[in-house]
Design a protein around this motif. Structure first.
Motif, PDB file in Angstrom:
ATOM      1  N   VAL A 193     -24.348 -51.086  20.223  1.00  0.00           N
ATOM      2  CA  VAL A 193     -23.789 -50.261  20.851  1.00  0.00           C
ATOM      3  C   VAL A 193     -23.341 -50.532  21.888  1.00  0.00           C
ATOM      4  O   VAL A 193     -23.594 -51.068  22.632  1.00  0.00           O
ATOM      5  N   ASP A 249     -20.969 -50.252  25.844  1.00  0.00           N
ATOM      6  CA  ASP A 249     -20.331 -49.614  26.461  1.00  0.00           C
ATOM      7  C   ASP A 249     -19.141 -50.091  26.901  1.00  0.00           C
ATOM      8  O   ASP A 249     -19.128 -51.243  27.408  1.00  0.00           O
ATOM      9  N   VAL A 280     -23.885 -43.755  13.859  1.00  0.00           N
ATOM     10  CA  VAL A 280     -23.500 -42.629  14.875  1.00  0.00           C
ATOM     11  C   VAL A 280     -24.493 -41.930  15.336  1.00  0.00           C
ATOM     12  O   VAL A 280     -24.846 -41.023  15.979  1.00  0.00           O
ATOM     13  N   HIS A 316     -27.258 -41.420  18.803  1.00  0.00           N
ATOM     14  CA  HIS A 316     -27.215 -40.223  19.143  1.00  0.00           C
ATOM     15  C   HIS A 316     -28.666 -39.208  19.414  1.00  0.00           C
ATOM     16  O   HIS A 316     -29.439 -39.134  20.083  1.00  0.00           O
ATOM     17  N   GLU A 321     -23.747 -40.981  22.816  1.00  0.00           N
ATOM     18  CA  GLU A 321     -22.628 -40.703  21.361  1.00  0.00           C
ATOM     19  C   GLU A 321     -22.371 -42.077  21.208  1.00  0.00           C
ATOM     20  O   GLU A 321     -21.880 -42.791  22.177  1.00  0.00           O
ATOM     21  N   CYS A 322     -21.330 -42.004  20.119  1.00  0.00           N
ATOM     22  CA  CYS A 322     -20.692 -43.755  19.703  1.00  0.00           C
ATOM     23  C   CYS A 322     -19.465 -43.374  18.876  1.00  0.00           C
ATOM     24  O   CYS A 322     -19.340 -42.058  18.062  1.00  0.00           O
ATOM     25  N   CYS A 370     -20.320 -50.313  17.607  1.00  0.00           N
ATOM     26  CA  CYS A 370     -19.876 -48.590  17.817  1.00  0.00           C
ATOM     27  C   CYS A 370     -19.762 -49.350  19.626  1.00  0.00           C
ATOM     28  O   CYS A 370     -19.311 -50.298  19.674  1.00  0.00           O
ATOM     29  N   ARG A 371     -19.486 -48.309  19.696  1.00  0.00           N
ATOM     30  CA  ARG A 371     -18.601 -47.785  21.032  1.00  0.00           C
ATOM     31  C   ARG A 371     -18.974 -46.421  21.734  1.00  0.00           C
ATOM     32  O   ARG A 371     -18.778 -45.709  21.010  1.00  0.00           O
ATOM     33  N   ALA A 372     -19.839 -46.726  22.747  1.00  0.00           N
ATOM     34  CA  ALA A 372     -20.586 -45.183  23.355  1.00  0.00           C
ATOM     35  C   ALA A 372     -19.323 -44.686  24.271  1.00  0.00           C
ATOM     36  O   ALA A 372     -18.041 -45.478  24.314  1.00  0.00           O
ATOM     37  N   THR A 373     -19.331 -43.625  23.826  1.00  0.00           N
ATOM     38  CA  THR A 373     -18.072 -42.862  24.430  1.00  0.00           C
ATOM     39  C   THR A 373     -18.605 -41.405  25.084  1.00  0.00           C
ATOM     40  O   THR A 373     -17.974 -40.461  25.843  1.00  0.00           O
TER      41      THR A 373
END
Length: 159
Positions: A28, A30, A64, A68, A74-75, A106-109
């Motif tokens: 992940v 950011d 995901v 979490h 959240e990603c 993954c990309r953190a959201t």
């Protein structure tokens, strides 16, 4: 790593024999390009986030969910980074497993990195040039997740 209920059910009849299981590793990032890591409660070592795919669950959904559950972050899953069968593991209780690992970038959201369950002692974001000591397993996955190369997979097999 907490043992999922479905594996406990299998172990009740299969005993300690080898189970071949799907696993997921989530790398992940950011918006600052930092990577999310957790210091594992079972080993005390820093590592990437991961877990076991539940029956019927898609690997991207697992990534995901695990992120979490373990970190509060959240990603969204962006792409498969690598697929690899890992060496067999024998746990202290004698159970034997072998995992087919699917690593997903993954990309953190949203959310805030924190210890969110009993699997981690610490959770944090790390600049790629300031990583804590990591096993080669984690370093290789982080490196592959940074790459624009297609999905990596091994072409040899060990039995």
């Amino acid at each position: 790593m907490t043992t999922p209920d479905f594996i406990r059910t299998i172990r009740a009849s299969a005993g300690q024999q080898l189970l071949f299981l799907p696993g997921v590793s989530a790398i992940v990032f950011d918006d600052e390009g930092r990577v999310l890591l957790g210091r594992r409660a079972d080993t005390g070592k820093w590592s990437i986030i991961g877990g076991i795919v539940e029956p019927g669950e898609q690997p991207a959904v697992t990534a995901v969910r695990e992120v979490h559950e373990e970190t509060g972050v959240e990603c969204v899953a962006e792409r498969v980074v690598l697929v690899q069968t890992l060496p067999r593991i024998t746990y202290p209780n004698g159970d034997t497993c072998q995992f087919m690992d699917t690593t997903i970038r993954c990309r953190a959201t949203g959310g805030e990195a924190r210890v969110n369950d009993d699997e981690s002692l610490e959770v944090g974001w790390f600049a790629l040039d300031a990583l804590p000591p990591l096993m080669e397993f984690a370093l290789f996955r982080i490196k592959q997740a940074q790459s624009d190369e297609p999905t990596w997979f091994e072409t040899t097999s060990e039995h």
